[in-house]
Design a protein around this motif. Structure first.
Motif, PDB file in Angstrom:
ATOM      1  N   ALA A 155      52.974  35.233  61.316  1.00 20.31           N
ATOM      2  CA  ALA A 155      52.467  36.109  60.248  1.00 20.31           C
ATOM      3  C   ALA A 155      53.007  35.732  58.876  1.00 20.31           C
ATOM      4  CB  ALA A 155      52.835  37.566  60.555  1.00 20.31           C
ATOM      5  N   ASP A 156      54.013  34.870  58.823  1.00 16.97           N
ATOM      6  CA  ASP A 156      54.649  34.535  57.545  1.00 16.97           C
ATOM      7  C   ASP A 156      54.635  33.024  57.367  1.00 16.97           C
ATOM      8  OD1 ASP A 156      56.224  34.208  55.312  1.00 16.97           O
ATOM      9  OD2 ASP A 156      57.779  35.605  55.949  1.00 16.97           O
ATOM     10  N   ASP A 157      53.527  32.515  56.833  1.00 14.63           N
ATOM     11  CA  ASP A 157      53.404  31.064  56.665  1.00 14.63           C
ATOM     12  C   ASP A 157      54.494  30.494  55.772  1.00 14.63           C
ATOM     13  OD1 ASP A 157      51.200  31.117  58.264  1.00 14.63           O
ATOM     14  OD2 ASP A 157      49.738  30.999  56.631  1.00 14.63           O
ATOM     15  N   GLY A 158      54.869  31.232  54.738  1.00 14.60           N
ATOM     16  CA  GLY A 158      55.874  30.733  53.811  1.00 14.60           C
ATOM     17  C   GLY A 158      57.205  30.497  54.488  1.00 14.60           C
ATOM     18  N   GLU A 159      57.677  31.467  55.264  1.00 17.39           N
ATOM     19  CA  GLU A 159      58.955  31.306  55.949  1.00 17.39           C
ATOM     20  C   GLU A 159      58.867  30.221  57.012  1.00 17.39           C
ATOM     21  OE1 GLU A 159      62.699  31.336  57.435  1.00 17.39           O
ATOM     22  OE2 GLU A 159      61.921  32.027  55.503  1.00 17.39           O
ATOM     23  N   ARG A 160      57.739  30.190  57.725  1.00 20.02           N
ATOM     24  CA  ARG A 160      57.594  29.189  58.785  1.00 20.02           C
ATOM     25  C   ARG A 160      57.653  27.767  58.202  1.00 20.02           C
ATOM     26  NH1 ARG A 160      53.057  30.474  60.396  1.00 20.02           N
ATOM     27  NH2 ARG A 160      51.718  28.669  59.970  1.00 20.02           N
ATOM     28  N   HIS A 161      56.974  27.552  57.093  1.00 15.57           N
ATOM     29  CA  HIS A 161      56.970  26.210  56.506  1.00 15.57           C
ATOM     30  C   HIS A 161      58.311  25.874  55.855  1.00 15.57           C
ATOM     31  CE1 HIS A 161      52.892  25.498  57.593  1.00 15.57           C
ATOM     32  NE2 HIS A 161      52.400  26.477  56.818  1.00 15.57           N
ATOM     33  N   ALA A 162      58.993  26.885  55.307  1.00 11.91           N
ATOM     34  CA  ALA A 162      60.333  26.644  54.770  1.00 11.91           C
ATOM     35  C   ALA A 162      61.290  26.253  55.891  1.00 11.91           C
ATOM     36  CB  ALA A 162      60.838  27.885  54.042  1.00 11.91           C
ATOM     37  N   MET A 163      61.162  26.910  57.043  1.00 15.69           N
ATOM     38  CA  MET A 163      61.981  26.574  58.210  1.00 15.69           C
ATOM     39  C   MET A 163      61.691  25.144  58.660  1.00 15.69           C
ATOM     40  SD  MET A 163      61.969  28.409  61.946  1.00 15.69           S
ATOM     41  CE  MET A 163      62.489  29.984  61.276  1.00 15.69           C
ATOM     42  N   ARG A 164      60.411  24.797  58.658  1.00 17.25           N
ATOM     43  CA  ARG A 164      60.022  23.437  59.053  1.00 17.25           C
ATOM     44  C   ARG A 164      60.680  22.401  58.148  1.00 17.25           C
ATOM     45  NH1 ARG A 164      54.167  22.200  58.683  1.00 17.25           N
ATOM     46  NH2 ARG A 164      54.900  20.277  59.683  1.00 17.25           N
TER      47      ARG A 164
END
Length: 781
Positions: free
Chosen positions: A349-358
């Motif tokens: 649900a949180d693309d921003g956090e997911r991509h930052a984690m990546r």
């Protein structure tokens, strides 16, 4: 001061599992070998693979030897194979379960038999080992020169639980392929997953993987993200399949049906190659490792996906805690499908956090790509090889052959005769077998002629007339009257391989001829030598380098001891000796009293030549400079405990730099024996006799490794002292160096016993004081 050059690595043996065996250790070992080969193509790698089934596997050519893990005899055979293969080091991939015996202790039998350095990568380090597991790991650590761990937690366990010194442990991360940072949609079409959100778990299936808890979480995930599919990639672990077949995989399929999510769980029952694996990883939006136990010190699957920049959810086993710290992933409790569902839904649900984690994960993985890991490994391997001679394992193997060189070994010429054929002495050997394809050299046949001449002077020396004739004939054949120079390299087909030999080889031939003329009683040989000696003298005056001047001076001095009236020889002696003295005076520095800026090979011949020339010419300045430089050379080749430690040929010793400690060459020890005995005969100073004995003891095991180079079974000598062992080949140069040194020591003993004449007068000269003169207002040496 600069540090010494690292030891060379030319050939290593890697012991572990190997593809196509379906196993994480096999994958890691194969990838590591490929990475080292790619980054260091000059290093040859041979693999030894453990078999867990009688028929073995269809291994690639680099797997040279296989062991049945339960057959103890195979471990001893493997050690013998490694010892004979000429490898520089063994790299062990350790996991308790891949070796036979209690807690894999069959491996220890192999390691005990090895005569080379050992580096061990530990794939499992237990916090609560059984007594047997603890015992095996501690002994494994003692036998290994260095240990590699793939996590900081592993290093902590080794220190705190097993009592292993931190200095012995290297942390090298798990290697990963260099996968580009791509959007997951790039690869989904290859998996027929277009438009789907892909969760992935891969690896060999077994009940400790916890995949059932992800399946239990899928219904809650689908309520918020109905397009999710969960791919489970990997074979059932072969040992699990052997015990229970596919019970675990079948139970997972049944669970998916019971929870109504069978259409969203895809089982790919295969062991894929790296290319396919990269495709699966690339297509994943989330990677999940739901393992059930914290006792996992490393995970290749987690390392791969972290390095690919995937968003990761994992249970908190040790490796995951370390790798996913600082926001590089999310940890969930063991056996908690609710927590898994919550975190999956939150990340999707949180693309921003997911991509930052990546991105954080991907950046962390840059230091883990295989080229970087290969470099780190080679650093560790070189360090292990350099340190091996001081390790406890190596010291246990050090058994000096004799306590003192004053009790000389018997003279045996077996290997000399084996290395000599109708043409002359063959240059190199493979172990003790002559290496015919390398042919012959004037250098070696000149040395051999000196040896046979000295043996003729020994009251109990063997009959070497036939050998001497052969070596004399070689020198005659090597000389070109047109050029006035000797060839050096002769092929086994009796064709010269050079137009003109080096200055060294020409001067060594003159040394041999002068020695024969000065000391031999063989009239026929002296007649042939006299003609050749006279023809070879003029070329010496054009030589530019100190070492060939020195070789020639030793021969000329021996010749003039018998034929003092030869004005041509006396003139050449005078010119070369003056040049050598002038070179010393020009290059002299108080902290570096030598003939140039670098100590290289056969170093002691320089002061030796100046010393004997000073006696022959009655020049006190030459004698003093020769003694001064010889004393300094001896001081830099002395270890703290008094044994002789030679300047190594791998880097030599440049002023202001650190001396190369290895590879130590026998010619250096022989040169010091010869020069020290000459100094003793000239000065009657017992210091020099003691120095000659210490230099000779180097051959017999009183050296940096405590290993003898002299082979009492063959009478030959090994080709050098490497940083961790002796070179097993017994070539001409090394064998002659030993035999010449032994013969000089025997002659000295016979001289002291009154069987041979001594020098007519002991000449007292000042030591460490070179006469000075003033030139244009400057004081020079």
């Amino acid at each position: 001061m600069n540090t010494p050059l690292p030891p060379r690595l030319q050939k290593i043996a890697v012991l572990g599992n190997a593809l196509p065996r379906a196993c994480g250790i096999a994958t890691y070992t194969t990838d590591l070998c490929a990475a080292i080969t790619a980054a260091f193509p000059s290093i040859e790698i041979i693999q030894l693979a453990m078999n867990d089934r009688p028929e073995g596997y269809d291994y690639p050519p680099q797997v040279r030897f296989t062991l049945d893990q339960e057959t103890l005899g195979d471990y001893h055979q493997a050690a013998e194979h490694i010892n004979l293969a000429g490898v520089d080091l063994v790299l062990v991939q350790h996991e308790y379960g891949i070796f036979g015996g209690a807690a894999g202790n069959h491996l220890l039998a192999l390691l005990h038999d090895l005569r080379v350095p050992i580096v061990t990568t530990l794939h499992t380090i237990l916090r609560d080992p059984t007594p047997q597991q603890r015992k095996v790991l501690i002994e494994l650590a003692l036998l290994s020169d260095r240990l590699v761990v793939m996590s900081e937690q592993g290093a902590i366990f080794l220190r705190d639980i097993y009592g292993i010194m931190a200095e012995k442990i290297d942390h090298i991360p798990h290697g990963i392929p260099d996968i580009p940072f791509l959007d997951s949609s790039f690869n989904k079409d290859h998996l027929h997953a277009e438009g789907k959100t892909v969760m992935l778990t891969f690896g060999l299936l077994s009940r400790n993987k916890g995949i059932e808890y992800v399946i239990e979480a899928i219904p809650a995930i689908l309520r918020q993200h109905p397009n999710v599919i969960y791919i489970v990639l990997g074979l059932t672990h072969p040992h699990v399949r052997q015990r229970e077949g596919e019970q675990y995989r079948d139970s997972l399929r049944e669970l998916a049906r019971e929870r109504g999510v069978a259409d969203h769980v895809v089982f790919q029952d295969q062991f894929v190659d790296l290319g396919e694996l990269v495709t699966y990883i690339g297509a994943a939006d989330l990677y999940i490792t739901p393992y059930l136990s914290e006792a996992q010190i490393v995970s290749g699957t987690l390392a791969y996906t972290l390095g690919a920049g995937k968003a990761i959810i994992s249970t908190p086993y040790w490796y995951a805690q370390e790798m996913l710290a600082d926001g590089r992933g999310v940890l969930v409790p063991f056996r908690d499908p609710g927590a898994i569902a919550t975190q999956v839904n939150a990340l999707l649900a949180d693309d921003g956090e997911r991509h930052a984690m990546r991105k954080r994960a991907y950046l962390r993985g840059r230091e883990m790509i295989w080229p970087t890991v290969a470099e780190r490994y080679v650093e560790t391997l070189r360090r292990a090889r350099g340190e091996h001679h001081t390790s406890s394992h190596a010291l246990q193997q050090q058994t000096p052959m004799v306590a003192s060189a004053r009790h000389l070994p018997p003279l045996r010429l077996d290997h000399l005769r084996h290395m000599t054929d109708d043409t002359g002495m063959v240059q190199h050997a493979v172990f003790t077998a002559p290496l015919y394809r390398e042919g012959y050299t004037t250098d070696d046949n000149a040395r051999a002629l000196i040896l046979t001449t000295l043996l003729e002077n020994s009251p109990d020396g063997p009959d070497t007339e036939a050998l001497a004739t052969r070596y004399m004939a070689f020198l005659w054949h090597a000389f070109s009257p047109e050029s006035g120079r000797f060839h050096n390299f002769l092929g086994y087909d009796r064709r010269w391989l050079d137009e003109r030999g080096s200055e060294d080889s020409h001067a060594r031939a003159v040394w041999a001829l002068g020695t024969l003329l000065g000391r031999s009683r063989a009239t026929a040989l002296r007649g042939a030598a006299a003609q050749l000696f006279a023809q070879a003298l003029p070329a010496l005056l054009a030589f530019e380098h100190p070492r060939p001047w020195a070789f020639a001076l030793l021969g000329i001095s021996a010749y003039l001891a018998r034929f003092r009236g030869d004005r041509a020889a006396r003139h050449v002696q005078q010119v070369l000796a003056e040049r050598l003295l002038a070179r010393y005076q020009e290059q002299y520095r108080e902290e570096w009293p030598w003939y140039g800026d670098t100590l290289t090979y056969d170093n002691a011949v320089l002061p030796h030549a100046l010393l004997v020339s000073g006696v022959s010419l009655d020049r006190a300045d030459m004698r003093a400079s020769g003694l001064e430089s010889l004393r300094w050379l001896a001081s830099v080749q002395h270890a703290e405990d008094g044994h002789f430690t030679l300047i190594g040929c791998h880097g030599f010793y440049a002023a202001g730099a650190a001396p190369a400690r290895f590879d130590q060459q026998p010619i250096e020890a022989h040169a010091m024996v010869m020069a020290s005995l000459a100094a003793y005969q000239i000065t009657a100073d017992e210091h020099w006799h003691d120095m000659a004995c210490r230099a000779f003891e180097w051959f017999l095991g009183h050296n940096d490794l405590g290993l003898p180079l002299y082979d009492d079974r063959t009478g030959g000598c090994h080709d050098g002292l490497e940083c961790d062992r002796v070179n097993q080949n017994q070539g001409a140069e090394s064998t002659l160096a030993f035999l010449l040194a032994l013969t000089e020591m025997r002659l000295d003993t016979e001289r002291q016993d009154g069987l041979l004449p001594t020098m007519p007068t002991a000449i007292s000269v000042p030591v460490f004081r070179t006469p000075t003169k003033k030139t244009n207002g400057r004081q020079t040496r």
